[in-house]
Enzyme design. Structure first.
Site, PDB file in Angstrom:
ATOM      1  N   GLU A  47      12.723   1.514  -9.472  1.00 27.42           N
ATOM      2  CA  GLU A  47      11.315   1.186  -9.249  1.00 27.42           C
ATOM      3  C   GLU A  47      10.509   1.874 -10.348  1.00 27.42           C
ATOM      4  OE1 GLU A  47       9.997   2.620  -5.517  1.00 27.42           O
ATOM      5  OE2 GLU A  47      11.697   1.828  -4.400  1.00 27.42           O
ATOM      6  N   ASP A  61       1.075   8.516  -2.374  1.00 32.89           N
ATOM      7  CA  ASP A  61       1.792   9.408  -3.279  1.00 32.89           C
ATOM      8  C   ASP A  61       1.519  10.867  -2.935  1.00 32.89           C
ATOM      9  OD1 ASP A  61       2.645   7.177  -4.632  1.00 32.89           O
ATOM     10  OD2 ASP A  61       1.045   7.258  -6.116  1.00 32.89           O
TER      11      ASP A  61
END
Length: 264
Positions: free
Chosen positions: A49, A60
């Site tokens: 990814e 995140d």
């Protein structure tokens, strides 16, 4: 170009889970990111990814935020992300882009899908795109011949899981916990149940991400999931390395450990 379908077929034939590694484009440098991801593939990652750096992350954790900040400081743009995809795809791994929706929307959905396919990318993971708003992206992706991956969470009721899975064509991303990314001492206890509930609603592979950071955890997740996703642990190796050569050796070592884990 290696497709996700081929990756999961191969892993299934070998009676193991697929290993999925994540790195943001432009980190630690634009060329260094390609080198690091390639090292990860050579050491055992089946899928990579490539994160599209974004200034306003939603899921995140601090490790990925640090890496993304460095990438943005390096001047990374969407063109650099696509060049990274192109470079990593040459390694033979199925290569995805993980991105929030806004950059695609700004770039243009049809244009992004077309350019990603041209770069050798096989699909996207869009963590903040909901099924209710996904139709333009699903149509653009189908036209370009790339896969779509959406997320389910431990809080997702079965009806929602079914609706999310219906938007997926590559695999379903099962978030192991309610929280942000980051390696942890233990994988979320809700992950196995989430995978079981998701598999009841789709025939697609189900991959678990968030929290996996070592071979033992990879083996634990591989016992019930079709794929194991690792990001922050790879990034931490690069952040802690004194130089690029040491960083490449560190991510290669971790990928080897994780690859052994998914094969236990």
């Amino acid at each position: 170009m290696t497709t996700l379908h081929a990756v999961f077929d191969k892993a299934r034939a070998e009676d193991r889970a697929a290993l999925v590694g994540y790195l943001p484009a432009g980190f630690p440098t634009k060329d260094g990111g390609v080198a690091a991801a390639t090292a990860m593939v050579e050491a055992g990652c089946d899928v990579i990814e490539i994160g599209l750096p974004y200034s306003d992350p939603l899921m995140d954790g601090p490790t990925i935020q640090d890496a993304v900040h460095r990438s943005l400081t390096n001047g990374t743009r969407i063109a650099d992300v696509l060049r990274t995809v192109e470079g990593v795809a040459k390694s033979g791994a199925a290569t995805l882009v993980m991105t929030y929706w806004n950059p695609i929307d700004r770039y243009g959905a049809e244009r992004f899908a077309r350019d990603l396919a041209s770069a050798g990318g096989v699909g996207t993971i869009t963590p903040d795109l909901t099924p209710e708003e996904s139709e333009p992206w699903l149509a653009a992706s189908k036209e370009a011949g790339i896969d779509t991956v959406f997320l389910v969470a431990p809080s997702s009721p079965d009806e929602r899981i079914s609706r999310v899975a219906a938007c997926c064509t590559g695999f379903v991303y099962a978030a192991s916990l309610m929280g942000v990314t980051g390696a942890r001492e233990t994988v979320g206890s809700a992950a196995e149940g989430l995978v079981k509930r998701t598999k009841a609603n789709t025939s697609l592979p189900v991959c678990v991400g968030l929290g996996v950071g070592n071979g033992a955890q990879a083996a634990e997740v591989a016992a019930y999931a079709d794929g194991v996703i690792v990001g922050s642990a790879f990034i931490r190796r690069l952040l802690d390395a004194p130089d690029e050569k040491s960083g490449l050796a560190a991510v290669r070592e971790l990928a080897s450990e994780l690859a052994r884990g998914v094969r236990r």
